[in-house]
Design a protein around this motif. Structure first.
Motif, mmCIF file in Angstrom:
data_model
loop_
_atom_site.group_PDB
_atom_site.id
_atom_site.type_symbol
_atom_site.label_atom_id
_atom_site.label_comp_id
_atom_site.label_asym_id
_atom_site.label_seq_id
_atom_site.Cartn_x
_atom_site.Cartn_y
_atom_site.Cartn_z
ATOM 1 N N VAL A 40 50.351 46.943 41.309
ATOM 2 C CA VAL A 40 51.404 46.126 41.931
ATOM 3 C C VAL A 40 52.771 46.758 41.636
ATOM 4 C CG1 VAL A 40 52.438 43.817 42.068
ATOM 5 C CG2 VAL A 40 49.964 44.056 41.740
ATOM 6 N N TRP A 67 57.077 44.981 52.059
ATOM 7 C CA TRP A 67 56.772 43.890 51.127
ATOM 8 C C TRP A 67 55.274 43.849 50.846
ATOM 9 C CZ3 TRP A 67 53.380 40.632 53.485
ATOM 10 C CH2 TRP A 67 53.544 40.335 54.848
ATOM 11 N N ASP A 110 52.323 40.811 49.300
ATOM 12 C CA ASP A 110 52.054 39.477 48.758
ATOM 13 C C ASP A 110 50.591 39.475 48.310
ATOM 14 O OD1 ASP A 110 50.403 38.619 50.948
ATOM 15 O OD2 ASP A 110 52.017 37.525 51.929
ATOM 16 N N PRO A 111 50.066 38.376 47.763
ATOM 17 C CA PRO A 111 48.710 38.445 47.205
ATOM 18 C C PRO A 111 47.626 38.841 48.212
ATOM 19 C CG PRO A 111 49.826 36.512 46.366
ATOM 20 C CD PRO A 111 50.710 37.077 47.455
ATOM 21 N N ALA A 112 47.825 38.610 49.492
ATOM 22 C CA ALA A 112 46.783 38.916 50.469
ATOM 23 C C ALA A 112 47.084 40.118 51.349
ATOM 24 C CB ALA A 112 46.525 37.704 51.352
ATOM 25 N N CYS A 113 48.361 40.483 51.500
ATOM 26 C CA CYS A 113 48.745 41.499 52.495
ATOM 27 C C CYS A 113 49.819 42.459 51.987
ATOM 28 C CB CYS A 113 49.295 40.810 53.749
ATOM 29 S SG CYS A 113 48.090 39.797 54.622
ATOM 30 N N ILE A 114 49.952 43.561 52.738
ATOM 31 C CA ILE A 114 51.009 44.547 52.513
ATOM 32 C C ILE A 114 51.598 44.844 53.889
ATOM 33 C CG2 ILE A 114 51.384 47.000 51.987
ATOM 34 C CD1 ILE A 114 49.409 46.672 49.657
ATOM 35 N N ARG A 119 44.830 43.155 52.328
ATOM 36 C CA ARG A 119 44.387 43.896 51.132
ATOM 37 C C ARG A 119 42.883 44.130 51.118
ATOM 38 N NH1 ARG A 119 47.969 44.353 46.611
ATOM 39 N NH2 ARG A 119 49.923 43.308 47.082
ATOM 40 N N GLU A 135 45.527 32.780 48.110
ATOM 41 C CA GLU A 135 46.214 33.725 48.992
ATOM 42 C C GLU A 135 46.635 33.089 50.322
ATOM 43 O OE1 GLU A 135 41.952 35.361 49.240
ATOM 44 O OE2 GLU A 135 43.079 34.001 47.984
ATOM 45 N N HIS A 137 53.169 36.810 54.544
ATOM 46 C CA HIS A 137 52.290 37.016 55.705
ATOM 47 C C HIS A 137 52.000 35.698 56.424
ATOM 48 C CE1 HIS A 137 48.840 35.733 53.217
ATOM 49 N NE2 HIS A 137 48.170 35.647 54.336
#
Lengths: 70, 70, 70, 70, 70, 70
Positions: free
Chosen positions: B11, B40, B42-46, B60, C3, C10
């Motif tokens: 991260v 950016w 986040d916990p699920a995506c880039i 992800r 998430e 997202h």
């Protein structure tokens, strides 16, 4: 992620490969084979460097198998 | 998602790529290679933007590996 | 599913695409590309409608990436 | 499985297809397309019957998308 | 694994196939079709035996669908 | 990982293959077939050795099925 516990055999084996600077081979879900030395592991990823010290961050969910290079 | 903790190496490395506006390459589960700059995570995506500032949200779970572009 | 939190980038971006009736493109794990407008999202799925207002429910675990159509 | 909650849009939509005996099409992770009527759903699976009333239990993790048959 | 609960329809259906010694067909994520009789299920796996009573342990995460053989 | 419990049938069967030094065959998500003897299992991985005692660490999420070699 209970499956990332530093006392588990696979985590300790990877830690040993890091310390020994052992060259290893990863088979990935896309069928790619990546070769290099592991420099760190965390609960989601493993970082490999090649001969030019170029880092590649691999996601654990994409790992299929790991072998030391002969 | 315990595997998304801002103190984790992967991260922090991604955060550094965002700050440095480093061009990177993602290999995805479908075997696609996407190139761009990360804006950016986040916990699920880039989120990646290409040369035309077009954003692509990548999940992800579909990530295989990440490398800085040479 | 931590998430899926409405404050995450997202989730907010997808919400914005819904409000803007933005045409988007999804790449799926099977390599399919689906084009349409998103009408709702929930923690497990996203619903897309095509030009004939035909709905397609897509599972999030099968998503690879999402882009706005140029 | 918090993503299986009977109040979620995708669970309600599937429930509606069951009640309406709507013919639907599932795209699966193996790229197969299965056509039939849904007879039940549970947190891990969905059961489809074909024209001969032959049941097929599909695992949710293998679902890619779902469409009503035109 | 809340999705393995002996009261769920798919777990009960598999239990019925075990009791009935029903020949079944599994489609797997690799696109393989395995045919045999189920002898046990647990939260992570299902065990199938072929005509020579050779057991195959299949991981649930690799299951796509299940049908009784006609 | 509740699906790794030493009392579960698949964990006990794998433990038996370890004790019996049974040669086994694994089918993986990449369609590879790996043959060898299992030397340990942990919640995330299984370790196989080939005829030259070369270890291969396989991630459980990449397992499709397991059979004893005839």
């Amino acid at each position: 992620m209970t499956e990332f516990d530093t006392g588990l055999p696979h985590v300790k084996q990877i830690q040993k490969y890091i310390v020994d600077k052992q060259e290893v081979e990863f088979k990935l879900a896309t069928d790619d084979l990546l070769v290099g030395k592991i420099i760190w592991q965390d609960p989601a990823c493993i970082c490999l460097v090649d001969h030019y010290d170029q880092p590649t961050i691999i996601w654990r969910h994409a790992l299929v198998y790991l072998k030391p290079k002969a």
